[in-house]
Structure formats: structure tokens, C-alpha cells
Design a protein around this motif. Structure first.
Motif, PDB file in Angstrom:
ATOM      1  N   GLY A  16       0.822  -1.209   0.000  1.00 17.63           N
ATOM      2  CA  GLY A  16       0.000   0.000   0.000  1.00 17.63           C
ATOM      3  C   GLY A  16       0.854   1.256   0.000  1.00 17.63           C
ATOM      4  O   GLY A  16       0.545   2.245  -0.672  1.00 17.63           O
ATOM      5  N   THR A  17       1.955   1.220   0.754  1.00 16.96           N
ATOM      6  CA  THR A  17       2.871   2.361   0.783  1.00 16.96           C
ATOM      7  C   THR A  17       3.508   2.592  -0.579  1.00 16.96           C
ATOM      8  O   THR A  17       3.657   3.734  -1.030  1.00 16.96           O
ATOM      9  CB  THR A  17       3.965   2.127   1.835  1.00 16.96           C
ATOM     10  N   ILE A  18       3.875   1.515  -1.258  1.00 16.96           N
ATOM     11  CA  ILE A  18       4.490   1.637  -2.589  1.00 16.96           C
ATOM     12  C   ILE A  18       3.512   2.258  -3.572  1.00 16.96           C
ATOM     13  O   ILE A  18       3.879   3.122  -4.376  1.00 16.96           O
ATOM     14  CB  ILE A  18       4.954   0.254  -3.091  1.00 16.96           C
ATOM     15  N   ARG A  19       2.243   1.848  -3.504  1.00 15.03           N
ATOM     16  CA  ARG A  19       1.251   2.410  -4.416  1.00 15.03           C
ATOM     17  C   ARG A  19       0.990   3.879  -4.137  1.00 15.03           C
ATOM     18  O   ARG A  19       0.807   4.676  -5.059  1.00 15.03           O
ATOM     19  CB  ARG A  19      -0.065   1.626  -4.306  1.00 15.03           C
ATOM     20  N   ARG A  20       0.965   4.243  -2.860  1.00  9.19           N
ATOM     21  CA  ARG A  20       0.665   5.633  -2.517  1.00  9.19           C
ATOM     22  C   ARG A  20       1.856   6.563  -2.694  1.00  9.19           C
ATOM     23  O   ARG A  20       1.685   7.747  -2.943  1.00  9.19           O
ATOM     24  CB  ARG A  20       0.177   5.715  -1.060  1.00  9.19           C
ATOM     25  N   ALA A  23       7.404   7.560  -5.615  1.00 12.48           N
ATOM     26  CA  ALA A  23       8.679   8.294  -5.643  1.00 12.48           C
ATOM     27  C   ALA A  23       9.525   7.949  -4.429  1.00 12.48           C
ATOM     28  O   ALA A  23      10.746   7.772  -4.531  1.00 12.48           O
ATOM     29  CB  ALA A  23       8.420   9.797  -5.697  1.00 12.48           C
ATOM     30  N   VAL A  24       8.887   7.853  -3.265  1.00 12.75           N
ATOM     31  CA  VAL A  24       9.606   7.493  -2.046  1.00 12.75           C
ATOM     32  C   VAL A  24      10.216   6.104  -2.179  1.00 12.75           C
ATOM     33  O   VAL A  24      11.385   5.883  -1.822  1.00 12.75           O
ATOM     34  CB  VAL A  24       8.660   7.558  -0.829  1.00 12.75           C
ATOM     35  N   PHE A  25       9.429   5.166  -2.681  1.00 12.88           N
ATOM     36  CA  PHE A  25       9.930   3.797  -2.806  1.00 12.88           C
ATOM     37  C   PHE A  25      11.098   3.728  -3.788  1.00 12.88           C
ATOM     38  O   PHE A  25      12.059   2.988  -3.570  1.00 12.88           O
ATOM     39  CB  PHE A  25       8.810   2.864  -3.268  1.00 12.88           C
ATOM     40  N   THR A  26      11.033   4.515  -4.873  1.00 15.17           N
ATOM     41  CA  THR A  26      12.125   4.521  -5.852  1.00 15.17           C
ATOM     42  C   THR A  26      13.417   5.029  -5.220  1.00 15.17           C
ATOM     43  O   THR A  26      14.484   4.417  -5.377  1.00 15.17           O
ATOM     44  CB  THR A  26      11.752   5.401  -7.056  1.00 15.17           C
ATOM     45  N   ILE A  73       1.160   7.603  11.779  1.00 14.75           N
ATOM     46  CA  ILE A  73       1.534   8.937  11.320  1.00 14.75           C
ATOM     47  C   ILE A  73       1.896   8.864   9.848  1.00 14.75           C
ATOM     48  O   ILE A  73       2.680   8.012   9.430  1.00 14.75           O
ATOM     49  CB  ILE A  73       2.721   9.491  12.133  1.00 14.75           C
ATOM     50  N   GLU A  74       1.323   9.741   9.071  1.00 16.19           N
ATOM     51  CA  GLU A  74       1.579   9.785   7.634  1.00 16.19           C
ATOM     52  C   GLU A  74       2.654  10.831   7.339  1.00 16.19           C
ATOM     53  O   GLU A  74       2.486  12.018   7.635  1.00 16.19           O
ATOM     54  CB  GLU A  74       0.294  10.135   6.875  1.00 16.19           C
ATOM     55  N   LEU A  75       3.773  10.382   6.770  1.00 11.74           N
ATOM     56  CA  LEU A  75       4.847  11.292   6.390  1.00 11.74           C
ATOM     57  C   LEU A  75       4.661  11.703   4.933  1.00 11.74           C
ATOM     58  O   LEU A  75       4.553  10.835   4.057  1.00 11.74           O
ATOM     59  CB  LEU A  75       6.216  10.620   6.565  1.00 11.74           C
ATOM     60  N   PRO A  76       4.629  12.997   4.644  1.00 11.61           N
ATOM     61  CA  PRO A  76       4.541  13.428   3.247  1.00 11.61           C
ATOM     62  C   PRO A  76       5.728  12.906   2.440  1.00 11.61           C
ATOM     63  O   PRO A  76       6.825  12.719   2.976  1.00 11.61           O
ATOM     64  CB  PRO A  76       4.568  14.955   3.345  1.00 11.61           C
ATOM     65  N   SER A  77       5.503  12.673   1.154  1.00 12.80           N
ATOM     66  CA  SER A  77       6.550  12.102   0.303  1.00 12.80           C
ATOM     67  C   SER A  77       7.805  12.964   0.295  1.00 12.80           C
ATOM     68  O   SER A  77       8.924  12.449   0.387  1.00 12.80           O
ATOM     69  CB  SER A  77       6.028  11.923  -1.117  1.00 12.80           C
ATOM     70  N   ALA A  78       7.637  14.284   0.189  1.00 10.25           N
ATOM     71  CA  ALA A  78       8.798  15.176   0.141  1.00 10.25           C
ATOM     72  C   ALA A  78       9.626  15.068   1.419  1.00 10.25           C
ATOM     73  O   ALA A  78      10.866  15.000   1.369  1.00 10.25           O
ATOM     74  CB  ALA A  78       8.347  16.619  -0.076  1.00 10.25           C
ATOM     75  N   LEU A  79       8.955  15.040   2.570  1.00  6.61           N
ATOM     76  CA  LEU A  79       9.667  14.933   3.837  1.00  6.61           C
ATOM     77  C   LEU A  79      10.379  13.601   3.966  1.00  6.61           C
ATOM     78  O   LEU A  79      11.529  13.526   4.421  1.00  6.61           O
ATOM     79  CB  LEU A  79       8.690  15.118   5.003  1.00  6.61           C
TER      80      LEU A  79
END
Length: 290
Positions: A16-20, A23-26, A73-79
Motif C-alpha cells: 500500500g505504501t508503494i502504491r501511494r 517516488a519514495v519507494f524509488t 503517522i503519515e509522512l509526506p513524500s517530500a519529507l
């Protein structure tokens, strides 16, 4: 009738994290492969201290996902990307590739980023509590921003304490020295009258008859510490200002949302719960007239 919500745990798994956050996962995958390659190379060369640092980095890379997985806690992708790049820049580039020595401002950049990240952490903790309907207090935007700033500065001071302790106990020289051309001290006053005496134009210093050959007087950590705290101050001030306007104009501004962690299921924190009796009555007779 209250709409049915899926359990939050179903949306926090790895896939689920990878789908959402693709960019973070890459970024996570690329950095992890680089560190793994360095780890193997270090083991083959017998550099076990470097191998340990690589293992530590691999563990730290999992920290953002661990926080989201276990604390809701949800961390924004940029952060999250900034956190991953910061870990890589500090440990792999800074320590193993000697960027701290090769590039004089590398440490300054990292300490500025630290101030920013710590302010984001402190801000998020206070803001999440501030928005929780079960906690009976409300703080003004100025107070939340100030508390985040103070939290960041406190972390910066504690880190400088740690560096000083490592230097004193284990001679690690974490507080890097600075070459300066002048010194001012009351200890140079021959009259002992507490008058500062300045020596300018220092080009060489000898210790126990040995020329240091550094081109000036060697300051042992004071300039480095104060510079680190100053750039920490800048990073904390920048984020606290962003956070202030984030609360002041709640829901507006893409810049703040890109760096401020939130609760993953915010609707449960911002919507008041419907009592069981009222929910049952509405299900049977329909919503009550207002």
C-alpha cells in the motif's frame, strides 16, 4: 448513520505504501542498493567499521516506514525523501566518502537540514495533539511554531553535547577544528586585570617545539559548534515560519503540506464521535431534525 471505515492497518502495509508513494519507494530502493553494494565491498576489503556504518544506514532507512506502520503517522513524500537523502548524505557520503573533509560546507548543509527536520518533528507532535478532539487544549499558531522551534534547537544542543563527549572520551574529533588568524583572551594580559589582549596575523603555531603547519591558530571546536547551532537555528526558523502559516490558514498552501506529518486517519481526529445510542436511533428512525 456513520459511514463504515476500513481498518487503518490495511492501508499501512508495504504494498500500500508503494502504491501511494512511488517516488519514495524509488529513492528508498536506489539508495538501499547503493548502500548494499558498499557493504559488500567493505566486507571484502576487511573494512568492518565501514560495514557496520552501512548496516546502521540500512536500519535507519526503515525508520520512516516503521513510524508510519506503528504510530499511525503519515509522512509526506517530500519529507520522507529528504529524511532518506539526509541519512545517506550524513553517513555514507559524509563519513565513508569523507565529504566532511573534502567539502567544507557539507556539515553546514546537514546541520541546516537537521534544524528543519527536527522542527518538523516537534511541530507535528504538537499539532497532532492540538487537533485531537479527546485532548482538551487548543494552542495558538504562534505557540505551536515557537514550541517546534525550541524543540529543534534543543535537539541541536543535545547533539553538540554528544559530539563534545565523543571528542573528550574517545578522541574522535567530531567537533572539527578551525584555523584562525587571531585570538583574543584575558589570559594573555600580563597584569591579570581582566583586560582582553589580541594577537593578530597568526601564520604559524608551535606546540612543544613542533610546528603545526596549519597556517594559523588551531581553534578546537568552538567555531564549528557555534556554526552548527546557527545553521540549526536557520533551519528551525524557516520551518517554524512555514508551520505558523500552515496552522493560520489551515488546509491552504501546498508547501507546508509537503513537509508536515499528519495522522494517517485524520477524519477520526477531526470529526466528533457519534454516541452509540444516537447512532442506533438514527439507523432506526432516520436522522433527528435540527
Amino acid at each position: 448513520m456513520t459511514p463504515h471505515r476500513k481498518p487503518f492497518t490495511n492501508s499501512r502495509d508495504l504494498r500500500g505504501t508503494i502504491r501511494r508513494q512511488p517516488a519514495v519507494f524509488t529513492v528508498y530502493l536506489v539508495l538501499r542498493l547503493i548502500v548494499a553494494a558498499i557493504l559488500v565491498s567493505s566486507i571484502l576489503r576487511g573494512e568492518y567499521e565501514s560495514a557496520f556504518i552501512c548496516l546502521l544506514v540500512l536500519v535507519l532507512f526503515m525508520l520512516p516506514f516503521f513510524i508510519q506502520q506503528n504510530f499511525g503517522i503519515e509522512l509526506p513524500s517530500a519529507l520522507e525523501i529528504i529524511i532518506l537523502l539526509f541519512i545517506f548524505a550524513a553517513e555514507i557520503l559524509g563519513e565513508l566518502e569523507c565529504y566532511f573533509i573534502t567539502y567544507p560546507h557539507w556539515d553546514t548543509i546537514l546541520h541546516t537540514t537537521t534544524g528543519f527536520l527536527c522542527a518538523a518533528t516537534g511541530f507535528a507532535m504538537i499539532d497532532i495533539l492540538n487537533r485531537n478532539s479527546r485532548i482538551k487544549f487548543t494552542l495558538s499558531p504562534v505557540y505551536v511554531a515557537l514550541a517546534a522551534f525550541c524543540f529543534s534547537m534543543t535537539v541541536g544542543v543535545l547533539w553538540e553535547f554528544f559530539e563534545f563527549g565523543m571528542d573528550r572520551l574517545f578522541s574522535m574529533d567530531m567537533q572539527k577544528d578551525t584555523v584562525i588568524g587571531s585570538v583574543t583572551s584575558v589570559m594573555l594580559d600580563p597584569t591579570n586585570s581582566n583586560t582582553p589582549v589580541t594577537i593578530d596575523g597568526i601564520t604559524s603555531v608551535a606546540v612543544n617545539g613542533r610546528e603545526l603547519g596549519v597556517g594559523g591558530y588551531l581553534d578546537i571546536g568552538l567555531y564549528d559548534t557555534m556554526a552548527d547551532l546557527f545553521v540549526n537555528f536557520i533551519g528551525a526558523a524557516i520551518f517554524s515560519t512555514i508551520g505558523y502559516f500552515y496552522i493560520k490558514h489551515r488546509g491552504k498552501g501546498k508547501l507546508a503540506k509537503a513537509f508536515i506529518p499528519t495522522l494517517a486517519d485524520t477524519c477520526e481526529q477531526t470529526e466528533p464521535a457519534v454516541p452509540d445510542e444516537q447512532a442506533a436511533d438514527e439507523q432506526k428512525h432516520g436522522p433527528s431534525p435540527q
